[in-house]
Design an enzyme around this catalytic site. Sequence first.
Site, mmCIF file in Angstrom:
data_model
loop_
_atom_site.group_PDB
_atom_site.id
_atom_site.type_symbol
_atom_site.label_atom_id
_atom_site.label_comp_id
_atom_site.label_asym_id
_atom_site.label_seq_id
_atom_site.Cartn_x
_atom_site.Cartn_y
_atom_site.Cartn_z
ATOM 1 N NE ARG A 245 27.576 55.854 19.197
ATOM 2 C CZ ARG A 245 28.767 56.201 19.683
ATOM 3 N NH1 ARG A 245 29.794 56.374 18.862
ATOM 4 N NH2 ARG A 245 28.946 56.383 20.982
ATOM 5 C CD GLU A 274 30.321 50.216 15.996
ATOM 6 O OE1 GLU A 274 30.864 49.977 17.098
ATOM 7 O OE2 GLU A 274 30.336 51.330 15.460
ATOM 8 C CG HIS A 292 33.477 52.421 17.770
ATOM 9 N ND1 HIS A 292 32.126 52.342 17.963
ATOM 10 C CD2 HIS A 292 33.836 53.612 18.305
ATOM 11 C CE1 HIS A 292 31.688 53.424 18.583
ATOM 12 N NE2 HIS A 292 32.725 54.210 18.800
HETATM 13 C C1 DGY Z 1 32.303 57.749 21.863
HETATM 14 O O1 DGY Z 1 32.999 57.900 22.885
HETATM 15 O O2 DGY Z 1 31.082 57.834 21.887
HETATM 16 C C2 DGY Z 1 32.938 57.502 20.540
HETATM 17 O O3 DGY Z 1 32.293 56.472 19.906
HETATM 18 C C3 DGY Z 1 34.414 57.332 20.567
HETATM 19 O O4 DGY Z 1 34.873 56.764 19.379
#
Ligand code: DGY
Length: 326
Positions: A245, A274, A292
């Site tokens: 993240r 984001e 992402h």
């Molecule tokens: C999630 O599933 O939390 C991830 O961000 C996948 O990229």
Amino acid sequence: MTDGKACRILLTRALPAPVMDLFHRAATCAANPEDRGWDRDEILRHAHAHAAEALVVMAMDRIDAGLIEGLPASVRVIATYSVGHDHIDLEAARSRGLAVLSTPDVLSDAVADLGILLLLGAARRAREGMQMLYDGAWTGWSPTQLIGRDLSGGRLGIVGMGRIGRAIARRARNGFGMAVHYHNRSRLSPEAEDGAAFHPRLDDLLAVSDFLMLAAPVTPETRGMLDARAIGLLPAGAVVANVSRGDLVDDEALIAALAGGRVMAAGLDVFRGEPDIHPGYLALPNVFLQPHQGSSTIETRLRMGALLLDSILRLRAGEAVANRLA
Ligand code: DGY
């Protein structure tokens, strides 16, 4: 399994068509028809209108106490189409008696593959190479052109040695002969460690991380962990990657280190705030960016959908499920 078709599921975002087919075949589903996120009022309005029993939400939906409080009493389950769950107030869900589900395991390989892509893209200066070609600026092979760094034989430090961290470690070790080091809340068993060196202190991991991979969830302890002080502990010319993240990173500090060459390059798939990326990243040639994309393969997205659907129906039938967070 019981009469799943009677189960009313609301999806806050349409999933890939084959995944939607799974849901439509097994349950009575309504989904956001547009390829954009719903805001809080829209989620609540549709949850009420559909008398939903289960909500399938996305990592970008903010499932906070206010939203949870506004849900109709029909909702028993919140299932997030992600492994990350920092967007859900688990405590608020628990006190409302709601089950919360996520998608562990099924996306680890896809995210780990992307992690390796980020390391390679950054270390081998893929962005600059592509730019040169797209700009028509390539004048032919040169012994001095875009010199990068070998992953092979390098030292990789992984922050967060959960399922995704371990999948990255396997690839780095078996595919590239990297020496893997890690920092984690607790030390893994020798079997899970598989030769990786544990550093109880993050600072000690940073000091040996020629390549640094962020794979830890966002918690009060990890938020902003890669700040100027932490970056200053990395070996000069380190390569940084983030599959977790954006909140783990102090963007200003990383951008300054990239601009000054203290950090050679970064490969980033996730960003604070984001989809509004810090503009400093876009201005730098030594940043390899992805929007992402960690879990975005059809095989993985199908597995994620199948897991959530199966768990929603099992919970409805009174069974226990392994991917329950609350
Ligand atoms: C999630 O599933 O939390 C991830 O961000 C996948 O990229």
